[in-house]
Design an enzyme around this catalytic site. Structure first.
Site, PDB file in Angstrom:
ATOM      1  N   ASP A 231     -86.161  42.323 -10.496  1.00 55.51           N
ATOM      2  CA  ASP A 231     -86.930  42.295  -9.242  1.00 55.51           C
ATOM      3  C   ASP A 231     -86.354  41.162  -8.392  1.00 55.51           C
ATOM      4  O   ASP A 231     -85.585  40.327  -8.881  1.00 55.51           O
ATOM      5  CB  ASP A 231     -88.418  42.041  -9.540  1.00 55.51           C
ATOM      6  CG  ASP A 231     -89.262  41.967  -8.266  1.00 55.51           C
ATOM      7  OD1 ASP A 231     -89.036  42.778  -7.349  1.00 55.51           O
ATOM      8  OD2 ASP A 231     -90.132  41.082  -8.171  1.00 55.51           O
ATOM      9  N   SER A 232     -86.803  41.092  -7.144  1.00 52.28           N
ATOM     10  CA  SER A 232     -86.403  39.981  -6.274  1.00 52.28           C
ATOM     11  C   SER A 232     -86.951  38.649  -6.803  1.00 52.28           C
ATOM     12  O   SER A 232     -86.398  37.601  -6.503  1.00 52.28           O
ATOM     13  CB  SER A 232     -86.941  40.221  -4.862  1.00 52.28           C
ATOM     14  OG  SER A 232     -88.356  40.318  -4.902  1.00 52.28           O
TER      15      SER A 232
ATOM     16  N   CYS B   8     -88.703  46.796  -8.676  1.00 47.51           N
ATOM     17  CA  CYS B   8     -88.853  46.369  -7.286  1.00 47.51           C
ATOM     18  C   CYS B   8     -88.825  47.630  -6.440  1.00 47.51           C
ATOM     19  O   CYS B   8     -87.841  48.386  -6.491  1.00 47.51           O
ATOM     20  CB  CYS B   8     -87.691  45.444  -6.909  1.00 47.51           C
ATOM     21  SG  CYS B   8     -87.630  45.025  -5.158  1.00 47.51           S
TER      22      CYS B   8
ATOM     23  N   GLU C  40     -95.955  34.886  -4.905  1.00 44.53           N
ATOM     24  CA  GLU C  40     -94.959  33.958  -5.464  1.00 44.53           C
ATOM     25  C   GLU C  40     -95.493  32.525  -5.493  1.00 44.53           C
ATOM     26  O   GLU C  40     -95.058  31.709  -6.288  1.00 44.53           O
ATOM     27  CB  GLU C  40     -93.660  34.011  -4.645  1.00 44.53           C
ATOM     28  CG  GLU C  40     -92.846  35.272  -4.850  1.00 44.53           C
ATOM     29  CD  GLU C  40     -91.967  35.273  -6.117  1.00 44.53           C
ATOM     30  OE1 GLU C  40     -91.500  34.210  -6.534  1.00 44.53           O
ATOM     31  OE2 GLU C  40     -91.778  36.364  -6.671  1.00 44.53           O
TER      32      GLU C  40
ATOM     33  N   CYS D 243     -95.560  47.662  -3.986  1.00 46.22           N
ATOM     34  CA  CYS D 243     -94.710  46.483  -4.190  1.00 46.22           C
ATOM     35  C   CYS D 243     -95.192  45.850  -5.489  1.00 46.22           C
ATOM     36  O   CYS D 243     -96.405  45.698  -5.693  1.00 46.22           O
ATOM     37  CB  CYS D 243     -94.863  45.501  -3.029  1.00 46.22           C
ATOM     38  SG  CYS D 243     -94.075  43.896  -3.346  1.00 46.22           S
TER      39      CYS D 243
ATOM     40  N   HIS E 163     -95.237  42.966  -6.504  1.00 48.15           N
ATOM     41  CA  HIS E 163     -95.951  41.690  -6.385  1.00 48.15           C
ATOM     42  C   HIS E 163     -97.453  41.890  -6.156  1.00 48.15           C
ATOM     43  O   HIS E 163     -98.236  40.964  -6.375  1.00 48.15           O
ATOM     44  CB  HIS E 163     -95.415  40.882  -5.194  1.00 48.15           C
ATOM     45  CG  HIS E 163     -94.139  40.159  -5.470  1.00 48.15           C
ATOM     46  ND1 HIS E 163     -92.919  40.800  -5.526  1.00 48.15           N
ATOM     47  CD2 HIS E 163     -93.890  38.845  -5.705  1.00 48.15           C
ATOM     48  CE1 HIS E 163     -91.965  39.902  -5.777  1.00 48.15           C
ATOM     49  NE2 HIS E 163     -92.536  38.715  -5.889  1.00 48.15           N
TER      50      HIS E 163
HETATM   51  N1  DGL Z   1     -91.429  43.089  -5.564  1.00 41.53           N
HETATM   52  C1  DGL Z   1     -90.664  43.752  -4.596  1.00 41.53           C
HETATM   53  C2  DGL Z   1     -91.118  45.161  -4.334  1.00 41.53           C
HETATM   54  O1  DGL Z   1     -91.666  45.785  -5.236  1.00 41.53           O
HETATM   55  C3  DGL Z   1     -90.105  43.046  -3.404  1.00 41.53           C
HETATM   56  C4  DGL Z   1     -90.824  41.919  -2.764  1.00 41.53           C
HETATM   57  C5  DGL Z   1     -89.895  41.184  -1.819  1.00 41.53           C
HETATM   58  O2  DGL Z   1     -88.953  40.566  -2.332  1.00 41.53           O
HETATM   59  O3  DGL Z   1     -90.080  41.282  -0.591  1.00 41.53           O
HETATM   60  O4  DGL Z   1     -90.920  45.718  -3.284  1.00 41.53           O
END
Ligand code: DGL
Length: 274
Positions: free
Chosen positions: A11-12, A74, A154, A188, A190
């Site tokens: 993931d990012s 991600c 985050e 997402c 996150h």
């Molecule tokens: N967790 C990521 C997603 O599912 C990306 C969040 C990000 O880096 O902007 O899209």
């Protein structure tokens, strides 16, 4: 046959740990290698070409560590890179999270109206709209970019006043009219750490779904189909790689994973060379 190699997950940043949590629960015999590209987060505000280049580097690094299957945990990277990464790394299977998230949304909706909360990049590319319509073309989909949720997550601020205010600003307007969705897809990885605030900002009774559990099912199916399943993890079950601030990753990552991450278990890596 048993294949003891690890499953690579990236993931990012730390959001993909919500997917890793479901993978660890669903696949107790497997080992995992998780990569968070914390140096270059967020992906959601960047162009598709940039995210696709980052995803290629992350996949190369994991493949160089001899993983047997890759999970792009991600949505932003899955949306722009999955179709290129699958043939590029064959026969190593590459699994994204957009189709599993769409499938979870389609299974949950009763009024056939789904809201998708995602990053700016995922919303701009429309990958969820296409994936939902591939399953049921009659479902109405409204999308809402919620980029600030990534920074809040985050920061470890999934709960509290600021998370509540952000959720009200992004989510409550979706429920203003008679055509409101009955299901929200957290598009997402996150966003599950903000799910309590999101649920409070939505109309009562709305279902919140994400891709973690359905993605873990897709991985379990692929392991069986490809003859890659392990019959017992040897040694440390999960290792972590981060492209920046490994101590911060260990400190905040536990919120996403639902268990403590030891600083010594997180290694700093450089994707520039991958
Ligand atoms: N967790 C990521 C997603 O599912 C990306 C969040 C990000 O880096 O902007 O899209």
């Amino acid at each position: 046959m048993s294949d003891p190699r690890a499953i690579g997950v990236f993931d990012s940043g730390m959001g993909g740990l919500t997917v890793l949590r479901a993978l660890e629960a669903r696949l107790p015999e497997e080992r995992f290698l998780y990569l968070g590209d914390t140096a270059r987060l967020p992906y959601g505000t960047k162009s598709g070409d940039t995210v696709a280049a980052y995803a290629l580097q992350a996949t190369r690094l994991l493949v160089s560590c001899d993983v047997k299957l890759i999970v792009i945990a991600c949505n932003t990277a899955s949306a722009v890179a999955l179709t290129a990464l699958m043939p590029a790394f064959a026969p190593t299977p590459v699994i994204g999270v957009v189709e599993p998230g769409a499938a979870a949304g389609v299974a949950a909706t009763r009024n056939r109206r789904i809201g998708v909360l995602a990053t700016e990049g995922t919303v701009r590319g429309g990958a969820y709209v296409r994936a939902i319509h591939a399953l049921d073309a009659g479902i109405e989909v409204c999308q809402q970019p919620c980029q600030l949720f990534v920074a809040l997550a985050e920061e470890g601020w999934g709960e509290g006043e600021i998370a509540e205010a952000a959720a009200r600003a992004y989510v409550t307007p979706l429920f203003g009219g008679p055509d409101a969705p009955d299901t929200l897809v957290l598009g997402c990885t996150h966003f599950p750490v903000l799910s309590a605030a999101i649920a409070r900002a939505a109309a009562p009774g709305v279902s919140l779904v994400d891709s973690a559990v359905t993605a873990a099912e897709s991985v379990a199916d692929a392991l069986l189909r490809e003859g890659l399943a392990s019959s017992g993890a040897q040694g440390a079950r999960t290792r972590f790689l981060a492209t920046d601030a490994p101590e911060r990753f260990a400190r905040v990552g536990g919120v996403f994973l639902g268990r403590r991450i030891e600083a010594d278990d997180v290694e700093l890596v450089d994707l520039g060379a991958a």
